[in-house]
Design an enzyme around this catalytic site. Sequence first.
Site, PDB file in Angstrom:
ATOM      1  N   TYR A 111      88.711  44.705  14.038  1.00  0.00           N
ATOM      2  CA  TYR A 111      87.284  44.177  13.978  1.00  0.00           C
ATOM      3  C   TYR A 111      87.384  42.719  14.103  1.00  0.00           C
ATOM      4  O   TYR A 111      87.828  42.038  13.338  1.00  0.00           O
ATOM      5  CB  TYR A 111      86.441  44.939  12.813  1.00  0.00           C
ATOM      6  CG  TYR A 111      85.229  44.124  12.490  1.00  0.00           C
ATOM      7  CD1 TYR A 111      84.198  44.203  13.581  1.00  0.00           C
ATOM      8  CD2 TYR A 111      85.079  43.596  11.413  1.00  0.00           C
ATOM      9  CE1 TYR A 111      83.113  43.524  13.589  1.00  0.00           C
ATOM     10  CE2 TYR A 111      83.678  42.830  11.112  1.00  0.00           C
ATOM     11  CZ  TYR A 111      82.681  42.962  12.232  1.00  0.00           C
ATOM     12  OH  TYR A 111      81.593  42.206  11.921  1.00  0.00           O
ATOM     13  N   ASP A 183      91.981  50.590   6.983  1.00  0.00           N
ATOM     14  CA  ASP A 183      90.334  50.601   7.274  1.00  0.00           C
ATOM     15  C   ASP A 183      90.158  52.227   8.074  1.00  0.00           C
ATOM     16  O   ASP A 183      90.525  52.044   9.309  1.00  0.00           O
ATOM     17  CB  ASP A 183      89.811  49.534   8.293  1.00  0.00           C
ATOM     18  CG  ASP A 183      88.269  49.402   8.325  1.00  0.00           C
ATOM     19  OD1 ASP A 183      87.623  50.203   8.142  1.00  0.00           O
ATOM     20  OD2 ASP A 183      88.039  48.142   8.494  1.00  0.00           O
TER      21      ASP A 183
HETATM   22  C1  3LM Z   1      80.620  46.751  14.422  1.00  0.00           C
HETATM   23  N1  3LM Z   1      81.724  46.232  12.238  1.00  0.00           N
HETATM   24  O1  3LM Z   1      79.686  46.723  14.607  1.00  0.00           O
HETATM   25  P1  3LM Z   1      80.301  45.034   7.200  1.00  0.00           P
HETATM   26  N2  3LM Z   1      85.847  47.128   9.398  1.00  0.00           N
HETATM   27  C2  3LM Z   1      85.441  47.770  10.555  1.00  0.00           C
HETATM   28  C3  3LM Z   1      84.109  47.427  11.100  1.00  0.00           C
HETATM   29  O2  3LM Z   1      83.873  47.708  12.098  1.00  0.00           O
HETATM   30  C4  3LM Z   1      83.176  46.362  10.397  1.00  0.00           C
HETATM   31  C5  3LM Z   1      83.661  45.772   9.040  1.00  0.00           C
HETATM   32  C6  3LM Z   1      84.976  46.046   8.535  1.00  0.00           C
HETATM   33  C7  3LM Z   1      80.597  46.071  13.125  1.00  0.00           C
HETATM   34  C8  3LM Z   1      79.694  45.122  12.478  1.00  0.00           C
HETATM   35  S1  3LM Z   1      79.297  42.846  14.158  1.00  0.00           S
HETATM   36  C9  3LM Z   1      78.458  41.829  13.567  1.00  0.00           C
HETATM   37  C10 3LM Z   1      78.667  44.467  13.336  1.00  0.00           C
HETATM   38  C11 3LM Z   1      86.152  48.664  11.328  1.00  0.00           C
HETATM   39  C12 3LM Z   1      81.842  45.945  10.776  1.00  0.00           C
HETATM   40  C13 3LM Z   1      82.952  44.949   8.572  1.00  0.00           C
HETATM   41  O3  3LM Z   1      80.795  43.608   6.396  1.00  0.00           O
HETATM   42  O4  3LM Z   1      79.902  45.952   6.504  1.00  0.00           O
HETATM   43  O5  3LM Z   1      79.615  44.595   8.680  1.00  0.00           O
HETATM   44  O6  3LM Z   1      81.725  45.592   7.832  1.00  0.00           O
HETATM   45  O7  3LM Z   1      81.837  46.974  14.786  1.00  0.00           O
END
Ligand code: 3LM
Length: 401
Positions: A111, A183
């Site tokens: 990510y 993850d």
């Molecule tokens: C997304 N992803 O749209 P938060 N691990 C994984 C993730 O997909 C994400 C996180 C951790 C997305 C967010 S992009 C600005 C929007 C596999 C987040 C982090 O801190 O809760 O957003 O998680 O893919």
Amino acid sequence: MWTSKHLETNTIHGGKTSQGEFGPLSTPIYQTSTFVFDSVEQGAERFAGEAQGHIYSRLGNPTVDELEARMALLEGTEAAAAFGSGMGAVSAAVLGLLKQGDHLVTSHRLYGCTFALFNHQLPAFGIEVSFVDLSDERAVRAAIKPNTKVIYGETPINPCLSVIDLDLIAIIAKSANITTIIDNTFMSPVLQQPAKHGIDIILHSATKFLNGHGDVVAGILCGKKDIIDQIKMTTRKDMGAIISPHDAWLIIRGLKTLHLRVERHNQNALAVASYLQDHPMIKKVDYPGLASHSGYKLLGKQMHGGGGVLAFELNGSFDQAVAFMNQLQMCKRAVSLGDAETLIQHPASMTHSTYEPEELAAAGIPQTLVRLAAGLEHVDDIIADIEQALVSAKKHAKSAA
Ligand code: 3LM
């Protein structure tokens, strides 16, 4: 505490710790920053860890405790820690387990913000990072050094949906005394329980399937009690990224329907992936639920479904892919996943814009890739919206020629 052997039942009843004075069905929200001590001695004992009881909501809170107990049960671990975002969980885990001079082995695809943390922030703290293909056994073994302390990966990987063999990673790590972090955001415990495959820490962006309603940003770590307690009392306490009681309550509520929602997300994503795979305007579909996908062999072994997210590339130009996305009427152009609404986004310019163009190329994330997170709508409506947008994009390409 009452538990069942069935995950569906545990998402509703399991891990219930705080019954509340009046016996409420719904978990009370302990909306308080601090907790009153009966005496100075009692307060001192709690600070010293010699007595049970809460102190201050940055350290812990009864509503948060309940979310943590339930998540530990669902992931099959001893304990859990909840955070104010998925990135709060990622950073608390890696900064809690690694120090200057240590080495992290991680995936060449992650990510976007996790990649940015590992590629920019960790090296600034003197932590060495190697990015390798975690599905390549030889590459993983070759990357391990005497100072390697953690192997970190996602499976399926955001945004390309490639899959990592959890048993293999756990075996390699255990032989070298390395802690593993996986993850599990894209699967949720309904479709995959990494602890069953020997993974030490399971991480979630709880913003996604666990909450499921697009109204909370949160994160979770699940693992053995000693390691989770260590993170709670170091990086979570001192860097302060704990979840709020109200957000913990929203996720507890979301968990009650997790099983049903994930089942429907999974069915809808599989149907959309199958439809796109046969479409003349589509070059490639990445979805581990399709027999043509490299991760399909792990279906049944470590995953109980391909999940609710797929990625694809259109035949034709990048402009045509943009035209297609802009023509969608019902599906929403938005990042995130695991919500009731079908969401579509462009990884190279959005979730993975933290990668430089050459880093995207090295990671195998094409500029033309589109990611779709299937919602809970009737699948015919999702497919009809995609079809009309593809037809419009084709007209756009013709008129541009
Ligand atoms: C997304 N992803 O749209 P938060 N691990 C994984 C993730 O997909 C994400 C996180 C951790 C997305 C967010 S992009 C600005 C929007 C596999 C987040 C982090 O801190 O809760 O957003 O998680 O893919």
